[in-house]
Design a protein around this motif. Structure first.
Motif: not given
Length: 257
Positions: A27-33, A35-37, A39
């Motif tokens: 799930d690209i959305t949860q992966t980015l979420l 990854g961002g939080t 970081y």
């Protein structure tokens, strides 16, 4: 020495494991979420809760899958219960405060000093102890702004705060640096600790006691308030002025020389 870091690392490991378990249908959305939080959680402690909020639902879904081995789920459950039991010990003080209705520990924050500032409507610019800035914002804003708070948003102000607290004596414009800095920012009153956390006397307090332009008007074990000796502050100084010798004795009692 902050054990909460352990929980953060465990949750990060579980979140990574959850992503790996879902690698066939990412799930690209949860992966980015995550990854961002994640970081930002590495950069500042204050961002960790945001990462936890994003990570726990992902972890829960991944480790609740029907095809996941029971021992793996049991291991995660045991780790969670162990962490909960371990940190519950540190929360006894907070639980006690909550049940008593006293949410703020007066030994850690200047509760009575803030009451004094509000009751006597001290005005003008305030200089405050660094670690109390957040609490004083909560208590006094918007009527009163702080000089600095725990975010240390300005490196210049942070270094200035260190120099003032240390009562830096180098001469600036014919005045000791600490006094010149307070004059530059038109500071009208000061709320600070009587001593450092290690028990040593606060140099700024000693300097203020030796300066005729500042009058102590509030003193307790942890906090002291000085106001500038000017006509505008006469209603406060005439009523609450404390003899400086009494303050010296009190500070010496609270401090370890």
């Amino acid at each position: 020495g902050d054990h909460t870091q352990i929980v953060n690392w465990i949750v990060m490991a579980l979140a990574l494991s959850a992503l790996l378990l879902q690698r066939r249908r990412p799930d690209i959305t949860q992966t980015l979420l995550l990854g961002g939080t994640g970081y930002f959680a590495f950069t500042q402690v204050r961002y960790m809760p945001f990462f936890l909020i994003a990570a726990i639902p992902v972890i829960s879904r991944a480790f609740s899958a029907q095809n996941l081995l029971v021992p793996v789920r049991a291991l995660v459950l045991i780790a969670a219960l162990t962490a909960a039991a371990f940190f519950a010990v540190d929360e006894r003080g907070n639980i006690s405060s909550a049940t008593s209705g006293q949410w703020i520990h007066s030994a850690n924050f200047p509760v009575s000093a803030a009451d004094f500032i509000q009751a006597n409507r001290l005005t003008g610019n305030m200089y405050n102890y660094y670690a109390w800035g957040g609490y004083l914002i909560w208590r006094l804003f918007p009527e009163q702004k702080v000089f600095i708070d725990g975010r240390a948003l300005s490196e210049h102000v942070y270094r200035l705060n260190l120099a003032i607290d240390a009562a830096a004596s180098r001469v600036t414009g014919g005045l000791p640096f600490w006094k010149a800095a307070l004059n530059h920012y038109s500071v009208n009153f000061i709320v600070t600790r009587t001593s450092h956390l290690d028990g040593k006397a606060m140099p700024l307090v000693t300097a203020l006691l030796n300066d005729r332009d500042w009058v102590p008007v509030f003193l307790e074990a942890e906090a002291v308030i000085f106001v500038r000796d000017i006509p505008a502050n006469y209603p406060v100084t005439s009523r609450y002025s404390i003899p400086k010798e009494s303050v010296r004795s009190g500070v010496a009692q609270y401090s370890v020389r």
